[in-house]
Design a protein around this motif. Structure first.
Motif, PDB file in Angstrom:
ATOM      1  N   MET A  25      66.680  75.172  77.453  1.00  0.00           N
ATOM      2  CA  MET A  25      66.201  74.020  76.658  1.00  0.00           C
ATOM      3  C   MET A  25      65.131  74.094  75.981  1.00  0.00           C
ATOM      4  O   MET A  25      64.188  73.235  76.387  1.00  0.00           O
ATOM      5  CB  MET A  25      66.826  72.756  77.251  1.00  0.00           C
ATOM      6  CG  MET A  25      68.289  72.624  77.617  1.00  0.00           C
ATOM      7  SD  MET A  25      68.792  71.121  77.956  1.00  0.00           S
ATOM      8  CE  MET A  25      68.992  70.235  76.567  1.00  0.00           C
ATOM      9  N   CYS A  28      63.330  70.429  76.495  1.00  0.00           N
ATOM     10  CA  CYS A  28      63.688  69.312  77.375  1.00  0.00           C
ATOM     11  C   CYS A  28      63.017  69.312  78.658  1.00  0.00           C
ATOM     12  O   CYS A  28      62.907  70.352  79.202  1.00  0.00           O
ATOM     13  CB  CYS A  28      65.098  69.364  77.482  1.00  0.00           C
ATOM     14  SG  CYS A  28      65.777  68.080  78.508  1.00  0.00           S
ATOM     15  N   HIS A  77      65.543  71.904  83.076  1.00  0.00           N
ATOM     16  CA  HIS A  77      66.294  72.306  81.696  1.00  0.00           C
ATOM     17  C   HIS A  77      65.781  73.207  80.908  1.00  0.00           C
ATOM     18  O   HIS A  77      66.229  74.125  80.394  1.00  0.00           O
ATOM     19  CB  HIS A  77      66.592  70.704  80.683  1.00  0.00           C
ATOM     20  CG  HIS A  77      67.421  69.827  81.860  1.00  0.00           C
ATOM     21  ND1 HIS A  77      68.001  68.895  81.046  1.00  0.00           N
ATOM     22  CD2 HIS A  77      67.992  69.928  82.986  1.00  0.00           C
ATOM     23  CE1 HIS A  77      68.768  68.000  82.067  1.00  0.00           C
ATOM     24  NE2 HIS A  77      68.501  68.656  83.182  1.00  0.00           N
ATOM     25  N   GLU A 105      71.347  63.424  80.916  1.00  0.00           N
ATOM     26  CA  GLU A 105      70.257  63.036  80.068  1.00  0.00           C
ATOM     27  C   GLU A 105      69.550  64.297  79.327  1.00  0.00           C
ATOM     28  O   GLU A 105      69.249  65.088  80.431  1.00  0.00           O
ATOM     29  CB  GLU A 105      69.257  61.902  80.766  1.00  0.00           C
ATOM     30  CG  GLU A 105      69.889  60.647  80.804  1.00  0.00           C
ATOM     31  CD  GLU A 105      68.761  59.738  81.097  1.00  0.00           C
ATOM     32  OE1 GLU A 105      67.558  59.940  81.378  1.00  0.00           O
ATOM     33  OE2 GLU A 105      69.039  58.307  81.152  1.00  0.00           O
ATOM     34  N   HIS A 106      69.176  64.099  78.348  1.00  0.00           N
ATOM     35  CA  HIS A 106      68.263  65.263  77.624  1.00  0.00           C
ATOM     36  C   HIS A 106      67.141  64.561  76.781  1.00  0.00           C
ATOM     37  O   HIS A 106      67.366  63.514  76.348  1.00  0.00           O
ATOM     38  CB  HIS A 106      68.922  66.312  76.835  1.00  0.00           C
ATOM     39  CG  HIS A 106      69.974  66.927  77.760  1.00  0.00           C
ATOM     40  ND1 HIS A 106      69.644  67.689  78.645  1.00  0.00           N
ATOM     41  CD2 HIS A 106      71.240  67.425  77.816  1.00  0.00           C
ATOM     42  CE1 HIS A 106      70.626  68.390  79.358  1.00  0.00           C
ATOM     43  NE2 HIS A 106      71.961  68.008  78.721  1.00  0.00           N
ATOM     44  N   GLU A 107      66.167  65.419  76.479  1.00  0.00           N
ATOM     45  CA  GLU A 107      65.079  64.702  75.479  1.00  0.00           C
ATOM     46  C   GLU A 107      64.640  65.780  74.773  1.00  0.00           C
ATOM     47  O   GLU A 107      65.016  67.020  75.028  1.00  0.00           O
ATOM     48  CB  GLU A 107      64.052  64.124  76.643  1.00  0.00           C
ATOM     49  CG  GLU A 107      63.086  65.145  77.572  1.00  0.00           C
ATOM     50  CD  GLU A 107      62.125  64.596  78.216  1.00  0.00           C
ATOM     51  OE1 GLU A 107      61.820  63.226  78.203  1.00  0.00           O
ATOM     52  OE2 GLU A 107      61.297  65.364  78.709  1.00  0.00           O
ATOM     53  N   ILE A 145      63.167  67.412  81.180  1.00  0.00           N
ATOM     54  CA  ILE A 145      63.820  66.742  82.206  1.00  0.00           C
ATOM     55  C   ILE A 145      64.111  68.020  83.335  1.00  0.00           C
ATOM     56  O   ILE A 145      64.618  69.341  83.023  1.00  0.00           O
ATOM     57  CB  ILE A 145      65.164  66.267  81.820  1.00  0.00           C
ATOM     58  CG1 ILE A 145      64.679  65.062  80.840  1.00  0.00           C
ATOM     59  CG2 ILE A 145      65.949  65.553  83.231  1.00  0.00           C
ATOM     60  CD1 ILE A 145      65.738  64.287  80.499  1.00  0.00           C
TER      61      ILE A 145
HETATM   62 CU   LIG Z   1      67.609  68.376  79.093  1.00  0.00          CU
END
Ligand SMILES: [Cu+2]
Length: 236
Positions: free
Chosen positions: A229, A219, A224, A178-180, A221
């Protein structure tokens, strides 16, 4: 006989005044709002009108049952009416209470809960007008696509915007986790985010870049961002 006739007219005028007054109390035409009566009993939940226009709506609830009741407006979430949009509690027997709510287009369920327990006695209502999500999506100026991999965010390297632009950030997750995408304004405060997106899926958010300056993104999370990221872009 003229004298008795004028008495009748005077009587009619006196009667008409309070009627007019109560009429303007029940419909707020200035804001386009409307009032809808709900009669709740121990076994029924009568909604006077089930097709409504989007906007401010006042539900005037009267409890005609013997138990205290509460009334909820539920919105749809994943195909079930579980999202509480508004509620009014502790309406005793033989009492009335108003519940004011602003509804976007869509379908909802009204639930009366005699005894204040359970899922309630439900009535579906339809609200005509712009849907909340459609309104937000229709409002953006342009779209930018961002790709997430393990562990890289690409698509914003050459991105710039003008202050005040509403951008739809589209995050496509090509990774295996999962990434955001969290975006922070020049003041360091979060301007908005694309919530975590599952591998293979795409998520989006419309974010207004109100102030000029350097925005950062990452990101959020786990670690990351530390793995790469993250980045920045300029708003002029
Ligand atoms: Cu991520």
């Amino acid at each position: 006989m003229p004298s008795s006739r004028s008495l009748v007219l005077a009587g009619a005028a006196l009667l008409a005044l309070p009627l007019l007054a109560s009429c303007s109390d029940t419909t707020d035409s200035a804001s386009g709002g409307s009032k809808v009566a709900i009669n709740a009993t121990d076994t029924a939940c009568e909604v006077a009108k089930t097709e409504l226009k989007a906007g401010e709506i006042t539900f005037a609830v009267t409890n005609k049952g013997g138990k205290a009741t509460e009334v909820y407006v539920y919105g749809e979430h994943d195909g079930a009416y579980t999202k509480v949009v508004s509620e009014v509690e502790n309406i005793g027997p033989s009492t009335s209470r108003d519940m004011e709510v602003k509804l976007a287009g869509g379908t909802y369920e009204i639930a009366c809960k005699p005894g204040q327990t359970g899922d309630g006695i439900r009535t579906k209502i339809t609200v005509e007008g712009a849907k909340a999500d459609e309104e937000a999506e229709a409002a953006y100026d342009r779209e930018v696509e961002v790709e997430a991999e393990n562990f890289k965010l690409t698509g914003l390297e050459n991105f710039t915007a003008k202050a005040g632009e509403k951008i739809e950030f589209k995050l496509e997750n090509k990774g295996t986790e999962e990434h955001e995408l969290e975006i922070f304004g020049p003041d360091g405060k979060e301007a908005g985010e694309v919530s975590p997106v599952k591998p293979g899926a795409t998520g989006e958010a419309v974010i207004t870049l109100t102030k000029p300056g350097t925005y950062t993104y990452k990101c959020g999370i786990d670690n990351h961002a530390d793995q790469g990221m993250k980045g920045s872009f300029t708003v002029n």
